[in-house]
Write a protein that holds these residues in place. Structure first.
Motif, PDB file in Angstrom:
ATOM      1  N   THR A   1     -11.586 -66.772  76.476  1.00 50.23           N
ATOM      2  CA  THR A   1     -11.215 -65.363  76.606  1.00 50.23           C
ATOM      3  C   THR A   1     -10.546 -65.186  77.967  1.00 50.23           C
ATOM      4  O   THR A   1     -10.657 -66.052  78.844  1.00 50.23           O
ATOM      5  N   SER A   2      -9.913 -64.064  78.182  1.00 49.74           N
ATOM      6  CA  SER A   2      -9.264 -63.827  79.476  1.00 49.74           C
ATOM      7  C   SER A   2     -10.292 -63.792  80.610  1.00 49.74           C
ATOM      8  O   SER A   2     -10.018 -64.276  81.709  1.00 49.74           O
ATOM      9  N   THR A   3     -11.484 -63.272  80.356  1.00 48.34           N
ATOM     10  CA  THR A   3     -12.520 -63.231  81.392  1.00 48.34           C
ATOM     11  C   THR A   3     -13.069 -64.624  81.668  1.00 48.34           C
ATOM     12  O   THR A   3     -13.281 -64.996  82.827  1.00 48.34           O
TER      13      THR A   3
ATOM     14  N   VAL B   1     -19.647 -62.308  79.958  1.00 50.98           N
ATOM     15  CA  VAL B   1     -19.152 -63.180  81.019  1.00 50.98           C
ATOM     16  C   VAL B   1     -18.697 -62.270  82.160  1.00 50.98           C
ATOM     17  O   VAL B   1     -17.917 -61.341  81.949  1.00 50.98           O
ATOM     18  N   PRO B   2     -19.213 -62.509  83.363  1.00 49.00           N
ATOM     19  CA  PRO B   2     -18.867 -61.620  84.479  1.00 49.00           C
ATOM     20  C   PRO B   2     -17.428 -61.818  84.937  1.00 49.00           C
ATOM     21  O   PRO B   2     -16.900 -62.934  84.899  1.00 49.00           O
ATOM     22  N   SER B   3     -16.795 -60.741  85.357  1.00 50.98           N
ATOM     23  CA  SER B   3     -15.455 -60.856  85.915  1.00 50.98           C
ATOM     24  C   SER B   3     -15.573 -61.506  87.288  1.00 50.98           C
ATOM     25  O   SER B   3     -16.607 -61.387  87.958  1.00 50.98           O
ATOM     26  N   PRO B   4     -14.545 -62.209  87.729  1.00 42.62           N
ATOM     27  CA  PRO B   4     -14.602 -62.888  89.024  1.00 42.62           C
ATOM     28  C   PRO B   4     -14.926 -61.961  90.190  1.00 42.62           C
ATOM     29  O   PRO B   4     -15.516 -62.401  91.179  1.00 42.62           O
ATOM     30  N   GLU B   5     -14.609 -60.677  90.070  1.00 43.24           N
ATOM     31  CA  GLU B   5     -14.890 -59.723  91.140  1.00 43.24           C
ATOM     32  C   GLU B   5     -16.387 -59.532  91.358  1.00 43.24           C
ATOM     33  O   GLU B   5     -16.815 -59.080  92.418  1.00 43.24           O
ATOM     34  N   LEU B   6     -17.203 -59.884  90.360  1.00 44.85           N
ATOM     35  CA  LEU B   6     -18.647 -59.735  90.462  1.00 44.85           C
ATOM     36  C   LEU B   6     -19.345 -61.038  90.830  1.00 44.85           C
ATOM     37  O   LEU B   6     -20.576 -61.124  90.812  1.00 44.85           O
TER      38      LEU B   6
END
Length: 143
Positions: free
Chosen positions: A13-15, A112-117
């Motif tokens: 996925t994109s995330t 799935v956490p976004s990279p910002e988190l």
């Protein structure tokens, strides 16, 4: 693992892709080959408990990394309020991307956490008896 064939494989996925790329933005031995692998990696369900951990599958003709697994970085996941809720690790098998584990401290991390988190921290190789669950699962498959 390590093969791109088989059922149940899907594109990241994109995330998932953004999270993997976020880790691979760091420098460590063997990362350049892992970056090349990441361009062609596919995913499948990694855990039967319903968490968001995924197995990673790399085509056989992709370059093999000299990096030992797990990757020498661990992510700390926070929620929207900044509270630590879990972690992220990327595992390798025979120099190939093999798993993206998202683990929780309490309640399962629902997505799935976004990279910002996620904040990444380098760490030394953990002792063999202190491997996370995915690593133990991976080792039992190859035994």
């Amino acid at each position: 693992m390590g093969s791109d064939g088989g059922s149940g494989r899907r594109p990241l996925t994109s995330t998932e892709r953004a999270l993997l790329d976020s880790l691979l933005d760091h420098e460590f031995d063997g990362v350049s080959e892992l970056r090349e692998q990441a361009l062609r990696v596919t995913a499948s369900t990694g855990c039967e408990c319903g968490c968001v951990t995924i197995d990673l599958h790399v085509p056989e003709d992709a370059p093999v990394s000299a990096a030992a697994g797990p990757v020498p970085l661990e992510g700390t996941v926070v929620d929207a309020a900044g509270e630590v809720i879990g972690g992220v690790q990327v595992f390798l098998a025979d120099g190939r991307l093999a798993g993206l584990e998202v683990h929780s401290l309490d309640e399962p991390v629902p997505v799935v956490p976004s990279p910002e988190l996620v904040s990444w921290e380098s760490w030394a190789d953990p002792p063999a008896d202190d491997r996370p669950s995915f690593w133990q699962r991976l080792r039992s498959r190859s035994a």
